[in-house]
Motif scaffolding. Structure first.
Motif, mmCIF file in Angstrom:
data_model
loop_
_atom_site.group_PDB
_atom_site.id
_atom_site.type_symbol
_atom_site.label_atom_id
_atom_site.label_comp_id
_atom_site.label_asym_id
_atom_site.label_seq_id
_atom_site.Cartn_x
_atom_site.Cartn_y
_atom_site.Cartn_z
ATOM 1 N N LEU A 1 1.634 10.234 16.679
ATOM 2 C CA LEU A 1 -0.189 8.513 16.541
ATOM 3 C C LEU A 1 -1.678 10.031 16.402
ATOM 4 C CD1 LEU A 1 -0.799 6.374 16.942
ATOM 5 C CD2 LEU A 1 -1.733 6.773 19.557
ATOM 6 N N PRO A 2 -1.815 9.658 15.117
ATOM 7 C CA PRO A 2 -2.572 10.803 15.252
ATOM 8 C C PRO A 2 -4.420 10.596 16.262
ATOM 9 C CG PRO A 2 -2.395 9.259 13.400
ATOM 10 C CD PRO A 2 -1.782 8.588 14.366
ATOM 11 N N LEU A 3 -4.983 11.467 17.709
ATOM 12 C CA LEU A 3 -5.592 11.541 18.089
ATOM 13 C C LEU A 3 -6.706 10.618 17.819
ATOM 14 C CD1 LEU A 3 -4.894 15.276 19.672
ATOM 15 C CD2 LEU A 3 -4.371 13.364 20.496
ATOM 16 N N LEU B 1 1.328 -1.412 -0.019
ATOM 17 C CA LEU B 1 0.171 0.087 -0.121
ATOM 18 C C LEU B 1 1.318 1.226 -0.241
ATOM 19 C CD1 LEU B 1 -2.964 1.026 0.101
ATOM 20 C CD2 LEU B 1 -2.772 1.103 2.731
ATOM 21 N N CYS B 2 2.068 1.429 1.298
ATOM 22 C CA CYS B 2 2.488 2.619 0.662
ATOM 23 C C CYS B 2 2.995 2.919 -0.591
ATOM 24 C CB CYS B 2 3.483 1.932 1.871
ATOM 25 S SG CYS B 2 3.533 2.603 3.275
ATOM 26 N N ASN B 3 3.492 1.416 -0.828
ATOM 27 C CA ASN B 3 4.833 1.821 -2.233
ATOM 28 C C ASN B 3 3.584 2.347 -3.734
ATOM 29 O OD1 ASN B 3 6.977 0.871 -1.727
ATOM 30 N ND2 ASN B 3 6.838 -1.254 -2.083
ATOM 31 N N GLU C 1 -0.971 3.755 11.206
ATOM 32 C CA GLU C 1 -0.217 2.692 11.261
ATOM 33 C C GLU C 1 0.772 3.915 10.695
ATOM 34 O OE1 GLU C 1 -0.881 -0.418 8.545
ATOM 35 O OE2 GLU C 1 -0.997 -1.952 10.373
ATOM 36 N N LEU C 2 2.690 3.180 10.905
ATOM 37 C CA LEU C 2 3.164 4.493 10.396
ATOM 38 C C LEU C 2 2.774 5.109 8.844
ATOM 39 C CD1 LEU C 2 6.393 2.038 10.468
ATOM 40 C CD2 LEU C 2 6.219 4.610 12.011
ATOM 41 N N GLN D 1 6.575 1.206 16.394
ATOM 42 C CA GLN D 1 6.131 0.580 14.929
ATOM 43 C C GLN D 1 7.632 0.815 14.186
ATOM 44 O OE1 GLN D 1 2.714 0.971 13.076
ATOM 45 N NE2 GLN D 1 1.829 1.999 14.790
ATOM 46 N N LEU D 2 8.622 1.844 14.830
ATOM 47 C CA LEU D 2 9.550 1.198 13.678
ATOM 48 C C LEU D 2 9.609 -0.062 13.199
ATOM 49 C CD1 LEU D 2 11.777 4.244 14.334
ATOM 50 C CD2 LEU D 2 10.827 3.811 12.642
#
Length: 442
Positions: free
Chosen positions: A65-67, A7-9, A73-74, A105-106
């Motif tokens: 991290l979104p509130l 998905l990131c790609n 995820e990253l 998560q790294l």
């Protein structure tokens, strides 16, 4: 994880194909430029993440991290899930989860930088709460005003006032450009002089100011405009309360603990800290703060914290407090002369100790948190415990943001950490509204 990488790609390819549609008129994304991409924060409060690129190398400012999405995820940034040597480091502005919360998560050994006390605070809170941890990250620490050189980037932390202890703005220099990232700021806390110092002596020749705008467009509610007024308001309640005074505030809001302590001293009351708060203050390591062992300061161990110690076999954490504790059987007698740092999870402990006769409750947190504990607040009301809301925000008021922006009269201004970024356009003509995920030139 493979699905996330795919998905990131895909998102990266789409961003690359479409990035030219989002450029500021006149910009040219050349190799000899400092480029910026805000992954989260352009239209929301929290979850800040800013990627900067120069000479084919990159750094990240905050990995929050979104509130509104605790399962986020990253962001899709090369070097976070698989090693990419072009990613040189992550700089965390302060120890609030919406700015560091995705570090755990790294999966690659990318260098992470933050303030020395910030690291200790995150590690301490991770033991006692459900807040995000550092995972496998071993942060390197930076200091106020000391530049760090990473490839083409020079990053200089600038200490600032905020409800999180050890908070910084970040000055980034590369390719002859200078970007100033506010992180989270305010000008009415215990370190208001740091905010004023930036206004009086702002870093010169800033090309772009990325500025937080939490309170832009919000209905102002500043019955207590600063920490001094908070301490004064608490003092009045302490003086009129016959029994114990409970103060519900964030243990990590060190300024607020200091305000409570100031009101305690002026009223002649003692202060009772739970173990979590005591450990936070020990991590801060500031001799002016009310650590157990000082006159009038004791530590109380609630049931849930005691259970955690047993579960983790961490009994040694109690060693520094062996002679500084107050036990449940003594709370009743101590109540009329005491103030206790309180959270709703401690209510059953205090009911069993029968120490709430004639008590009062001061809530000193953002009103949104109160809604999550409505049942406990209703029970306290049924017990005839009067509640007072005495709080000041951890973020800059709209006027303080206006003054902050005015200190950089030649800079382009890019809003972040705001649900109403268009409100910035009323402050200056040089405001540029960006979208999450788009590249633009500094």
């Amino acid at each position: 994880m493979d699905f996330q990488k795919s998905l990131c790609n895909l998102e990266r390819r789409l961003a690359s194909d479409q990035s030219h549609y989002h450029e500021t008129p006149g910009d040219n994304l050349t190799a000899n430029s400092l480029r910026c991409r805000i992954h989260r924060g352009c239209h929301e409060i929290g979850g800040n993440c800013v990627e900067l690129e120069a000479c084919g190398q990159r750094i990240i400012l905050d990995l929050g991290l979104p509130l509104q999405n605790s399962s986020a995820e990253l962001p899709c940034i090369d070097g976070l899930l698989a090693e990419d040597r072009s990613l040189l480091g992550v700089f965390v502005s302060h120890p609030h989860p919406d700015h560091y919360g995705l570090l755990e998560q790294l999966t690659t050994p990318v260098p992470v930088f933050m303030g020395k006390a910030a690291r200790r605070l995150i590690e301490t809170s991770a033991f006692f709460t459900r807040l995000p941890t550092l995972g496998d990250v071993q942060p390197q620490t930076y200091e106020d005003g000391s530049p760090l050189q990473l490839g083409p980037f020079t990053v200089t932390p600038v200490r600032i006032d905020h409800s999180a202890f050890d908070s910084y703005c970040l000055l980034v220099e590369a390719e002859g450009k200078r970007l100033f990232y506010s992180g989270d700021i305010r000008g009415h806390g215990g370190n208001a002089h740091l905010f004023q110092s930036v206004l009086d002596n702002p870093p010169p020749k800033i090309d772009v100011l990325i500025c937080e705008g939490t309170h832009i467009g919000r209905i102002p509610d500043f019955a207590y405009p600063d920490e001094k007024s908070v301490a004064d308001g608490m003092l009045e309640v302490f003086q009129q309360t016959e029994g114990m005074c409970l103060v519900w505030c964030s243990s990590q809001n060190v300024d607020r603990i200091a305000s409570v302590w100031e009101a305690c001293r002026r009223s002649g009351r003692n202060l009772i800290l739970d173990l979590y708060t005591a450990e936070i203050l020990r991590a801060v390591d500031d001799p002016s703060l009310p650590t157990p062992g000082k006159d009038g300061v004791k530590m109380f161990l609630p049931h849930n914290q005691r259970s955690r110690i047993i579960r983790e076999n961490a009994h040694d954490i109690l060693d520094p407090y062996s002679k500084r504790r107050i036990y449940p059987e003594y709370l009743n007698a101590a109540a009329p002369s005491s103030v206790m740092i309180f959270r709703p999870s401690m209510l059953e402990d205090l009911k069993r100790a029968e120490c709430l006769n004639g008590a009062s409750l001061i809530t000193s947190v953002w009103s949104g948190y109160l809604l999550r504990n409505e049942a406990e607040l209703t029970e306290l009301k049924r017990m005839n415990i009067e509640r007072f809301q005495i709080h000041t925000s951890g973020h800059a008021t709209a006027d303080e943001i206006r003054r902050f922006v005015a200190a950089f009269p030649e800079s382009r201004v890019v809003p972040i950490h705001s649900e109403n970024p268009s409100g910035f356009t009323e402050m200056a003509e040089r405001v540029e509204l960006k979208n999450d995920g788009e590249w633009w030139v500094v």
